[in-house]
Design a protein around this motif. Structure first.
Motif, PDB file in Angstrom:
ATOM      1  N   ILE A 235       0.871  -1.172   0.000  1.00  8.23           N
ATOM      2  CA  ILE A 235       0.000   0.000   0.000  1.00  8.23           C
ATOM      3  C   ILE A 235       0.910   1.223   0.000  1.00  8.23           C
ATOM      4  CG2 ILE A 235      -1.773   1.278   1.270  1.00  8.23           C
ATOM      5  CD1 ILE A 235      -2.456  -1.375   2.688  1.00  8.23           C
TER       6      ILE A 235
ATOM      7  N   ILE B  58       1.341   5.375   0.352  1.00  2.51           N
ATOM      8  CA  ILE B  58       0.734   6.585   0.910  1.00  2.51           C
ATOM      9  C   ILE B  58       1.617   7.768   0.564  1.00  2.51           C
ATOM     10  CG2 ILE B  58       0.057   7.742   3.056  1.00  2.51           C
ATOM     11  CD1 ILE B  58      -0.474   4.998   4.250  1.00  2.51           C
ATOM     12  N   VAL B  59       1.022   8.794  -0.049  1.00  2.00           N
ATOM     13  CA  VAL B  59       1.759  10.008  -0.387  1.00  2.00           C
ATOM     14  C   VAL B  59       1.659  10.983   0.788  1.00  2.00           C
ATOM     15  CG1 VAL B  59       1.726  12.049  -1.870  1.00  2.00           C
ATOM     16  CG2 VAL B  59       1.587   9.760  -2.877  1.00  2.00           C
ATOM     17  N   VAL B  60       2.803  11.473   1.216  1.00  2.00           N
ATOM     18  CA  VAL B  60       2.863  12.403   2.350  1.00  2.00           C
ATOM     19  C   VAL B  60       3.709  13.615   1.964  1.00  2.00           C
ATOM     20  CG1 VAL B  60       2.568  10.566   4.077  1.00  2.00           C
ATOM     21  CG2 VAL B  60       4.877  11.228   3.350  1.00  2.00           C
TER      22      VAL B  60
ATOM     23  N   ALA C 130       6.359  11.685   8.863  1.00  2.00           N
ATOM     24  CA  ALA C 130       5.356  10.615   8.828  1.00  2.00           C
ATOM     25  C   ALA C 130       5.965   9.300   9.314  1.00  2.00           C
ATOM     26  CB  ALA C 130       4.802  10.464   7.414  1.00  2.00           C
TER      27      ALA C 130
ATOM     28  N   ARG D  98       6.224   9.192  13.026  1.00  2.00           N
ATOM     29  CA  ARG D  98       4.931   8.962  13.685  1.00  2.00           C
ATOM     30  C   ARG D  98       4.487   7.516  13.546  1.00  2.00           C
ATOM     31  NH1 ARG D  98       3.454  13.900  11.110  1.00  2.00           N
ATOM     32  NH2 ARG D  98       3.860  15.641  12.520  1.00  2.00           N
ATOM     33  N   TYR D  99       4.656   6.913  12.374  1.00  2.00           N
ATOM     34  CA  TYR D  99       4.305   5.493  12.228  1.00  2.00           C
ATOM     35  C   TYR D  99       5.101   4.642  13.205  1.00  2.00           C
ATOM     36  CZ  TYR D  99       1.142   5.482   8.258  1.00  2.00           C
ATOM     37  OH  TYR D  99       0.043   5.638   7.468  1.00  2.00           O
TER      38      TYR D  99
ATOM     39  N   LEU E 273       4.005  -1.311   3.689  1.00  2.00           N
ATOM     40  CA  LEU E 273       3.499   0.055   3.627  1.00  2.00           C
ATOM     41  C   LEU E 273       4.628   0.950   3.122  1.00  2.00           C
ATOM     42  CD1 LEU E 273       0.897   1.637   4.533  1.00  2.00           C
ATOM     43  CD2 LEU E 273       2.196   2.241   6.552  1.00  2.00           C
TER      44      LEU E 273
ATOM     45  N   HIS F  14      -5.176  15.893  -4.339  1.00  2.00           N
ATOM     46  CA  HIS F  14      -5.951  15.267  -3.256  1.00  2.00           C
ATOM     47  C   HIS F  14      -5.413  15.573  -1.873  1.00  2.00           C
ATOM     48  CE1 HIS F  14      -8.207  12.769  -6.086  1.00  2.00           C
ATOM     49  NE2 HIS F  14      -7.074  12.541  -6.711  1.00  2.00           N
TER      50      HIS F  14
ATOM     51  N   GLU G  72      -2.524  14.725   1.162  1.00  2.00           N
ATOM     52  CA  GLU G  72      -1.953  13.468   1.633  1.00  2.00           C
ATOM     53  C   GLU G  72      -3.020  12.379   1.628  1.00  2.00           C
ATOM     54  OE1 GLU G  72       1.562  14.562   4.609  1.00  2.00           O
ATOM     55  OE2 GLU G  72      -0.400  15.087   5.397  1.00  2.00           O
ATOM     56  N   GLY G  73      -2.623  11.169   1.302  1.00  2.00           N
ATOM     57  CA  GLY G  73      -3.592  10.086   1.284  1.00  2.00           C
ATOM     58  C   GLY G  73      -3.004   8.815   0.705  1.00  2.00           C
ATOM     59  N   ILE G  74      -3.866   7.797   0.652  1.00  2.00           N
ATOM     60  CA  ILE G  74      -3.428   6.488   0.163  1.00  2.00           C
ATOM     61  C   ILE G  74      -3.457   6.515  -1.358  1.00  2.00           C
ATOM     62  CG2 ILE G  74      -3.734   4.004   0.319  1.00  2.00           C
ATOM     63  CD1 ILE G  74      -5.370   4.492   2.890  1.00  2.00           C
ATOM     64  N   HIS G  75      -2.309   6.315  -1.955  1.00  2.00           N
ATOM     65  CA  HIS G  75      -2.100   6.543  -3.384  1.00  2.00           C
ATOM     66  C   HIS G  75      -2.350   5.303  -4.226  1.00  2.00           C
ATOM     67  CE1 HIS G  75       0.748   6.544  -6.875  1.00  2.00           C
ATOM     68  NE2 HIS G  75       0.231   7.744  -7.065  1.00  2.00           N
ATOM     69  N   HIS G  76      -1.928   4.128  -3.757  1.00  2.00           N
ATOM     70  CA  HIS G  76      -2.042   2.928  -4.596  1.00  2.00           C
ATOM     71  C   HIS G  76      -2.068   1.662  -3.761  1.00  2.00           C
ATOM     72  CE1 HIS G  76       2.454   3.061  -4.167  1.00  2.00           C
ATOM     73  NE2 HIS G  76       2.303   1.755  -4.078  1.00  2.00           N
ATOM     74  N   ILE G  77      -2.580   0.606  -4.400  1.00  2.00           N
ATOM     75  CA  ILE G  77      -2.407  -0.750  -3.898  1.00  2.00           C
ATOM     76  C   ILE G  77      -1.677  -1.536  -4.985  1.00  2.00           C
ATOM     77  CG2 ILE G  77      -4.353  -0.729  -2.307  1.00  2.00           C
ATOM     78  CD1 ILE G  77      -6.049  -2.103  -4.335  1.00  2.00           C
TER      79      ILE G  77
ATOM     80  N   ILE H 103      -9.088   5.365  -1.985  1.00  2.00           N
ATOM     81  CA  ILE H 103      -8.810   4.467  -0.863  1.00  2.00           C
ATOM     82  C   ILE H 103      -9.044   5.237   0.423  1.00  2.00           C
ATOM     83  CG2 ILE H 103      -7.192   2.837   0.140  1.00  2.00           C
ATOM     84  CD1 ILE H 103      -5.698   2.833  -2.556  1.00  2.00           C
TER      85      ILE H 103
ATOM     86  N   GLN I 258      -1.467  13.138  10.643  1.00  2.00           N
ATOM     87  CA  GLN I 258      -0.279  12.529  11.262  1.00  2.00           C
ATOM     88  C   GLN I 258       0.302  11.388  10.421  1.00  2.00           C
ATOM     89  OE1 GLN I 258      -3.007  13.336  12.835  1.00  2.00           O
ATOM     90  NE2 GLN I 258      -2.429  14.619  14.563  1.00  2.00           N
ATOM     91  N   LEU I 259      -0.574  10.593   9.789  1.00  2.00           N
ATOM     92  CA  LEU I 259      -0.121   9.367   9.125  1.00  2.00           C
ATOM     93  C   LEU I 259      -0.358   9.388   7.613  1.00  2.00           C
ATOM     94  CD1 LEU I 259      -1.393   6.716  11.703  1.00  2.00           C
ATOM     95  CD2 LEU I 259       0.847   7.840  11.596  1.00  2.00           C
ATOM     96  N   GLY I 260      -1.009  10.423   7.106  1.00  2.00           N
ATOM     97  CA  GLY I 260      -1.305  10.460   5.676  1.00  2.00           C
ATOM     98  C   GLY I 260      -2.437   9.537   5.274  1.00  2.00           C
TER      99      GLY I 260
END
Lengths: 154, 154
Positions: free
Chosen positions: A12, A14-16, A22, A25-26, A71, A90, A92-97, B94, B137-139
């Motif tokens: 997965i 995630i673009v940050v 980031a 924090r993870y 991840l 968009h 920051e968010g989940i970019h791809h699977i 997503i 915090q995590l995107g």
């Protein structure tokens, strides 16, 4: 090919905006070591193409193993890239699977024939990838990963 | 609690406009059976709360097993819900990654103390969930899943 070779999600992305922040924090929230931040699409293996044209954009990335799924946190550097475009449009968010394939060109052709073209492609020391513009059909961007060797992970 | 109990991603949630269409395409492209479309947050177990207030919004969902990860396609029905909000603000995409926890309240408190509050919570016949506003915090939005029984899956 009448469908993709497998349906196992292995990554997965995630673009940050700031991968150092980031990743810190993870690591804190999940109680795992903070991985080294690495450059992606930034070496002689990259040969990055974005919408058919060469691009010098790259990324800073952090990879976490989250069970069976990897991840990938990605901070875009430069433009154009699918990462920079996603962040701009968009936030920051989940970019791809991502799914693993053995027949990268055939998989690309299979998807393109169904209205899902390659938006970005390239390689690394260990394999090649293609991001697929499949948001309209699948609600998410797919990444196809082709590994040169059995054990390679991006 | 100084970190979450585990870092294993067990589910990815994708918000779509039409779950029938999206599920049909996933089944075709990955060569798997199309699952039954089910109602989520729509029964007496739901007790859905969105930003602290009860909500009657629900969803139509399709679940695919994609390796070790479950893929959940969600079509929002009604408002307010985190799914409807995501679709309105971002379009299809997503929506969340989910991890399993045993101590749901403690995990919520741990995250809230770090600036990541619950945005929506509820239950189903088998467990309870909480969506966490962790994008800054995590995107990405986290979902915490608490199963009543060992083998339950949402």
């Amino acid at each position: 090919m009448d469908h993709l070779e497998n349906n196992t999600i292995i990554q997965i992305g995630i673009v940050v905006r700031d991968v150092e922040d980031a990743a810190t924090r993870y690591a804190q929230i999940f109680g795992v070591p903070k991985p080294q931040i690495v450059a992606i699409a930034a070496d002689s293996f990259a040969n990055t193409h974005y919408r058919g044209q060469p691009s010098n954009a790259w990324g800073k990335a952090a990879f976490f193993d989250m069970g069976a799924v990897q991840l990938e946190l990605i901070e875009p550097v430069g433009a154009p890239s699918t990462w920079e475009e996603f962040l701009r449009l968009h936030g920051e968010g989940i970019h791809h699977i991502a799914v693993r394939v053995e027949q990268l060109e055939e998989a690309q052709a299979f998807l393109a024939a169904r209205g899902m073209p390659v938006v970005q492609s390239g390689g690394w020391d260990g394999g090649r990838y293609a991001y697929i513009d499949s948001v309209k059909q699948l609600g998410a961007m797919l990444e196809l990963l082709k590994f040169d060797r059995e054990t390679s992970r991006q």
